[in-house]
Scaffold this motif. Structure first.
Motif, PDB file in Angstrom:
ATOM      1  N   LYS A  23       0.844  -1.203   0.000  1.00 53.36           N
ATOM      2  CA  LYS A  23       0.000   0.000   0.000  1.00 53.36           C
ATOM      3  C   LYS A  23       0.881   1.255   0.000  1.00 53.36           C
ATOM      4  CE  LYS A  23      -3.959  -2.040  -0.078  1.00 53.36           C
ATOM      5  NZ  LYS A  23      -4.823  -1.900  -1.276  1.00 53.36           N
ATOM      6  N   ARG A  58       8.785   0.251  -2.743  1.00 49.05           N
ATOM      7  CA  ARG A  58       9.011   1.303  -3.744  1.00 49.05           C
ATOM      8  C   ARG A  58       8.500   2.682  -3.307  1.00 49.05           C
ATOM      9  NH1 ARG A  58       4.824   2.830  -7.376  1.00 49.05           N
ATOM     10  NH2 ARG A  58       2.936   1.569  -7.153  1.00 49.05           N
ATOM     11  N   ALA A  62       2.505   6.893   1.086  1.00 53.54           N
ATOM     12  CA  ALA A  62       1.442   7.518   0.272  1.00 53.54           C
ATOM     13  C   ALA A  62       0.484   8.315   1.134  1.00 53.54           C
ATOM     14  CB  ALA A  62       0.692   6.436  -0.502  1.00 53.54           C
ATOM     15  N   GLN A  64      -2.011   9.342   4.453  1.00 53.56           N
ATOM     16  CA  GLN A  64      -3.089   8.670   5.195  1.00 53.56           C
ATOM     17  C   GLN A  64      -3.681   7.530   4.362  1.00 53.56           C
ATOM     18  OE1 GLN A  64      -4.666   8.855   8.253  1.00 53.56           O
ATOM     19  NE2 GLN A  64      -6.015   7.240   7.501  1.00 53.56           N
ATOM     20  N   ASP A  65      -3.854   6.378   4.981  1.00 56.08           N
ATOM     21  CA  ASP A  65      -4.521   5.257   4.312  1.00 56.08           C
ATOM     22  C   ASP A  65      -5.985   5.651   4.107  1.00 56.08           C
ATOM     23  OD1 ASP A  65      -6.132   2.949   3.892  1.00 56.08           O
ATOM     24  OD2 ASP A  65      -4.537   1.688   4.706  1.00 56.08           O
ATOM     25  N   LEU A  66      -6.366   5.813   2.845  1.00 51.23           N
ATOM     26  CA  LEU A  66      -7.704   6.351   2.565  1.00 51.23           C
ATOM     27  C   LEU A  66      -8.808   5.314   2.791  1.00 51.23           C
ATOM     28  CD1 LEU A  66      -6.836   8.647  -0.474  1.00 51.23           C
ATOM     29  CD2 LEU A  66      -7.298   9.320   1.901  1.00 51.23           C
ATOM     30  N   PHE A  69      -9.320   5.605   6.385  1.00 57.99           N
ATOM     31  CA  PHE A  69      -9.950   6.906   6.636  1.00 57.99           C
ATOM     32  C   PHE A  69     -11.476   6.808   6.438  1.00 57.99           C
ATOM     33  CE2 PHE A  69     -11.308  11.127   5.166  1.00 57.99           C
ATOM     34  CZ  PHE A  69     -10.902  11.892   6.242  1.00 57.99           C
ATOM     35  N   HIS A  84      -8.129  13.291  15.039  1.00 57.60           N
ATOM     36  CA  HIS A  84      -7.246  12.275  14.469  1.00 57.60           C
ATOM     37  C   HIS A  84      -5.858  12.860  14.226  1.00 57.60           C
ATOM     38  CE1 HIS A  84      -5.971   9.370  11.213  1.00 57.60           C
ATOM     39  NE2 HIS A  84      -6.254   8.598  12.232  1.00 57.60           N
ATOM     40  N   VAL A 114       0.294  13.183   3.914  1.00 58.39           N
ATOM     41  CA  VAL A 114       0.935  13.389   5.216  1.00 58.39           C
ATOM     42  C   VAL A 114       2.263  12.609   5.310  1.00 58.39           C
ATOM     43  CG1 VAL A 114      -0.200  11.563   6.571  1.00 58.39           C
ATOM     44  CG2 VAL A 114       0.366  13.763   7.662  1.00 58.39           C
ATOM     45  N   ASP A 145      -1.567  19.067   5.761  1.00 57.35           N
ATOM     46  CA  ASP A 145      -1.561  18.965   7.227  1.00 57.35           C
ATOM     47  C   ASP A 145      -0.279  18.297   7.706  1.00 57.35           C
ATOM     48  OD1 ASP A 145      -2.014  16.232   6.795  1.00 57.35           O
ATOM     49  OD2 ASP A 145      -4.171  16.364   7.201  1.00 57.35           O
ATOM     50  N   PHE A 252     -10.463   8.516  -5.718  1.00 52.23           N
ATOM     51  CA  PHE A 252      -9.198   7.783  -5.611  1.00 52.23           C
ATOM     52  C   PHE A 252      -9.473   6.276  -5.502  1.00 52.23           C
ATOM     53  CE2 PHE A 252      -6.074   5.569  -2.990  1.00 52.23           C
ATOM     54  CZ  PHE A 252      -4.989   5.659  -3.853  1.00 52.23           C
ATOM     55  N   LYS A 255     -10.501   4.751  -8.620  1.00 52.10           N
ATOM     56  CA  LYS A 255      -9.483   4.961  -9.650  1.00 52.10           C
ATOM     57  C   LYS A 255     -10.033   5.795 -10.816  1.00 52.10           C
ATOM     58  CE  LYS A 255      -7.076   0.629  -8.429  1.00 52.10           C
ATOM     59  NZ  LYS A 255      -5.961   1.065  -7.639  1.00 52.10           N
TER      60      LYS A 255
HETATM   61  O1  T3D Z   1      -7.922  12.436   9.567  1.00 53.32           O
HETATM   62  C1  T3D Z   1      -6.838  12.579   8.955  1.00 53.32           C
HETATM   63  O2  T3D Z   1      -5.794  12.172   9.445  1.00 53.32           O
HETATM   64  C2  T3D Z   1      -6.847  13.247   7.613  1.00 53.32           C
HETATM   65  C3  T3D Z   1      -5.456  13.396   7.112  1.00 53.32           C
HETATM   66  C4  T3D Z   1      -5.120  13.169   5.851  1.00 53.32           C
HETATM   67  C5  T3D Z   1      -3.709  13.271   5.451  1.00 53.32           C
HETATM   68  C6  T3D Z   1      -3.386  12.751   4.074  1.00 53.32           C
HETATM   69  O3  T3D Z   1      -2.364  12.147   3.914  1.00 53.32           O
HETATM   70  S1  T3D Z   1      -4.449  13.089   2.845  1.00 53.32           S
HETATM   71  C7  T3D Z   1      -3.630  12.421   1.408  1.00 53.32           C
HETATM   72  C8  T3D Z   1      -3.761  10.912   1.327  1.00 53.32           C
HETATM   73  N1  T3D Z   1      -2.949  10.376   0.262  1.00 53.32           N
HETATM   74  C9  T3D Z   1      -3.305  10.487  -1.013  1.00 53.32           C
HETATM   75  O4  T3D Z   1      -4.312  11.075  -1.363  1.00 53.32           O
HETATM   76  C10 T3D Z   1      -2.424   9.785  -2.014  1.00 53.32           C
HETATM   77  C11 T3D Z   1      -3.200   8.666  -2.661  1.00 53.32           C
HETATM   78  N2  T3D Z   1      -2.338   7.885  -3.517  1.00 53.32           N
HETATM   79  C12 T3D Z   1      -1.969   8.304  -4.750  1.00 53.32           C
HETATM   80  O5  T3D Z   1      -2.313   9.362  -5.209  1.00 53.32           O
HETATM   81  C13 T3D Z   1      -1.121   7.354  -5.520  1.00 53.32           C
HETATM   82  O6  T3D Z   1      -1.256   6.052  -4.991  1.00 53.32           O
HETATM   83  C14 T3D Z   1       0.388   7.758  -5.481  1.00 53.32           C
HETATM   84  C15 T3D Z   1       0.593   9.027  -6.310  1.00 53.32           C
HETATM   85  C16 T3D Z   1       0.882   7.939  -4.059  1.00 53.32           C
HETATM   86  C17 T3D Z   1       1.228   6.601  -6.120  1.00 53.32           C
HETATM   87  O7  T3D Z   1       0.694   6.270  -7.381  1.00 53.32           O
HETATM   88  P1  T3D Z   1       1.164   4.930  -8.087  1.00 53.32           P
HETATM   89  O8  T3D Z   1       0.491   4.903  -9.437  1.00 53.32           O
HETATM   90  O9  T3D Z   1       2.644   4.816  -8.045  1.00 53.32           O
HETATM   91  O10 T3D Z   1       0.620   3.717  -7.175  1.00 53.32           O
HETATM   92  P2  T3D Z   1      -0.901   3.206  -7.024  1.00 53.32           P
HETATM   93  O11 T3D Z   1      -1.152   2.109  -8.002  1.00 53.32           O
HETATM   94  O12 T3D Z   1      -1.841   4.361  -7.029  1.00 53.32           O
HETATM   95  O13 T3D Z   1      -0.881   2.604  -5.526  1.00 53.32           O
HETATM   96  C18 T3D Z   1      -0.372   1.298  -5.228  1.00 53.32           C
HETATM   97  C19 T3D Z   1      -1.317   0.651  -4.214  1.00 53.32           C
HETATM   98  O14 T3D Z   1      -1.312   1.438  -3.023  1.00 53.32           O
HETATM   99  C20 T3D Z   1      -2.770   0.660  -4.711  1.00 53.32           C
HETATM  100  O15 T3D Z   1      -3.380  -0.469  -4.144  1.00 53.32           O
HETATM  101  P3  T3D Z   1      -3.875  -1.686  -5.097  1.00 53.32           P
HETATM  102  O16 T3D Z   1      -4.822  -1.084  -6.109  1.00 53.32           O
HETATM  103  O17 T3D Z   1      -2.605  -2.188  -5.732  1.00 53.32           O
HETATM  104  O18 T3D Z   1      -4.504  -2.650  -4.140  1.00 53.32           O
HETATM  105  C21 T3D Z   1      -3.340   1.894  -4.083  1.00 53.32           C
HETATM  106  O19 T3D Z   1      -4.739   1.849  -3.919  1.00 53.32           O
HETATM  107  C22 T3D Z   1      -2.640   1.860  -2.732  1.00 53.32           C
HETATM  108  N3  T3D Z   1      -2.583   3.198  -2.125  1.00 53.32           N
HETATM  109  C23 T3D Z   1      -1.838   4.223  -2.528  1.00 53.32           C
HETATM  110  N4  T3D Z   1      -2.062   5.273  -1.740  1.00 53.32           N
HETATM  111  C24 T3D Z   1      -2.965   4.880  -0.829  1.00 53.32           C
HETATM  112  C25 T3D Z   1      -3.311   3.556  -1.065  1.00 53.32           C
HETATM  113  N5  T3D Z   1      -4.215   2.893  -0.334  1.00 53.32           N
HETATM  114  C26 T3D Z   1      -4.764   3.572   0.693  1.00 53.32           C
HETATM  115  N6  T3D Z   1      -4.484   4.864   0.975  1.00 53.32           N
HETATM  116  C27 T3D Z   1      -3.595   5.545   0.241  1.00 53.32           C
HETATM  117  N7  T3D Z   1      -3.283   6.810   0.569  1.00 53.32           N
END
Ligand code: T3D
Length: 263
Positions: A23, A58, A62, A64-66, A69, A84, A114, A145, A252, A255
């Motif tokens: 993840k 790699r 990424a 917060q785990d959405l 969330f 949180h 984050v 944040d 997200f 996809k």
């Molecule tokens: O209450 C609170 O605490 C709120 C606070 C929030 C703080 C935050 O961090 S908000 C921001 C959260 N993060 C994101 O929005 C980033 C989401 N991820 C992405 O945009 C992309 O995954 C990346 C740009 C980071 C990487 O893209 P890529 O193409 O290299 O990889 P991918 O295929 O998207 O991801 C690989 C796997 O990781 C995939 O799972 P799968 O389909 O193979 O089973 C993907 O769903 C998973 N993954 C990536 N980021 C997250 C995630 N799963 C859960 N949460 C994620 N943030």
């Protein structure tokens, strides 16, 4: 120590690594708690003279785990976003900034949300030449944040900071170094060895000089850190109450591109 965070000693350098590679080391509460515990131990152990904070696989993280969330938001007793943040990421940021030892973020790959905020809270950042940095918050209707609304303008400047926060553009490691977000870029093939050598350099400096210099810089540049982290969390709470967060997260997870309506 839970396996979602791995710790390993290399002499007087402690490596702390997020370990959910499938993840991209997206952060859930279990990881945040394990990270807090690892930093607490590192702080208390005088034999540890530098800390390297990285990720397995790699990605660095990424953010917060959405999926977690969504579960949190839809629970019978949902946890507020502000609470949180205050109980989790803001504690980690405060630890990183107050441990009187060099804390070095080791950006082995993607750092987003984050995850990037925690890296920006570290004292120094070393990146593999194939690492990518992106704020990502705006894509789900949030503000930066975990202290990023403070560290980003300090490191990159106000205009560039806003540009990156709004656009969520992806920066490669060299561009991140050019604008001040990263201290050093090294080849991915020798990343681990170069990171350790970089940390050892700072681990050999007088602990008094290291600790008091960090304290002095905190006092000169981040005197309102504690209050700001609280305010930032409250602003995030406000951002989380509109429809954009829900649309952004659903987009997200499904996809697809988010569609944000006019305010
Ligand atoms: O209450 C609170 O605490 C709120 C606070 C929030 C703080 C935050 O961090 S908000 C921001 C959260 N993060 C994101 O929005 C980033 C989401 N991820 C992405 O945009 C992309 O995954 C990346 C740009 C980071 C990487 O893209 P890529 O193409 O290299 O990889 P991918 O295929 O998207 O991801 C690989 C796997 O990781 C995939 O799972 P799968 O389909 O193979 O089973 C993907 O769903 C998973 N993954 C990536 N980021 C997250 C995630 N799963 C859960 N949460 C994620 N943030």
């Amino acid at each position: 120590m839970s396996e979602v965070v791995l710790t390993e000693r290399h002499g007087n350098v402690l490596s702390i690594r997020l370990n959910r590679p499938d993840k991209l080391n997206a952060l859930n509460d279990e990881m945040t708690e394990a990270l807090i515990a690892a930093l607490e131990e590192a702080k208390a152990d005088s034999a540890i003279r530098a800390i390297v904070f990285g990720g397995v696989g790699r990605g660095f993280s990424a953010g917060q785990d959405l999926e977690a969330f969504v579960r949190m938001q839809t629970a019978t007793e949902p946890v507020s976003v502000a609470d949180h943040l205050k109980r989790g990421y803001n504690v980690v940021v405060t630890q990183i900034r107050t441990i009187e030892k060099p804390v070095i973020a080791a950006l082995n790959g993607i750092a987003a949300g984050v995850g990037l905020s925690l890296a920006l809270a570290c004292d120094l950042r070393i990146a593999a030449d194939d690492a990518v940095l992106t704020l990502g918050f705006s894509k789900i209707g949030l503000i930066p944040d975990g202290g990023a609304s403070l560290m980003l303008p300090i490191l990159a400047g106000l205009g560039r900071g806003l540009e990156l926060a709004w656009s969520s553009d992806k920066l490669d490691a060299h561009e991140a170094q050019r604008i001040g977000l990263v201290n050093k870029v090294v080849p991915a093939a020798s990343f681990e060895a170069e990171t350790l050598a970089y940390a050892q350099k700072f681990a050999s400096i007088s602990p008094v000089a290291v600790g008091l210099t960090k304290h002095a810089f905190n006092r000169s540049m981040l005197p309102h850190l504690k209050a700001w982290l609280g305010e930032e969390a409250d602003l995030q709470q406000e951002a989380s109450q509109g429809p954009d967060l829900r649309e952004g997260v659903q987009a997200f997870l499904q996809k697809r591109k988010p569609e944000f309506a006019a305010r």
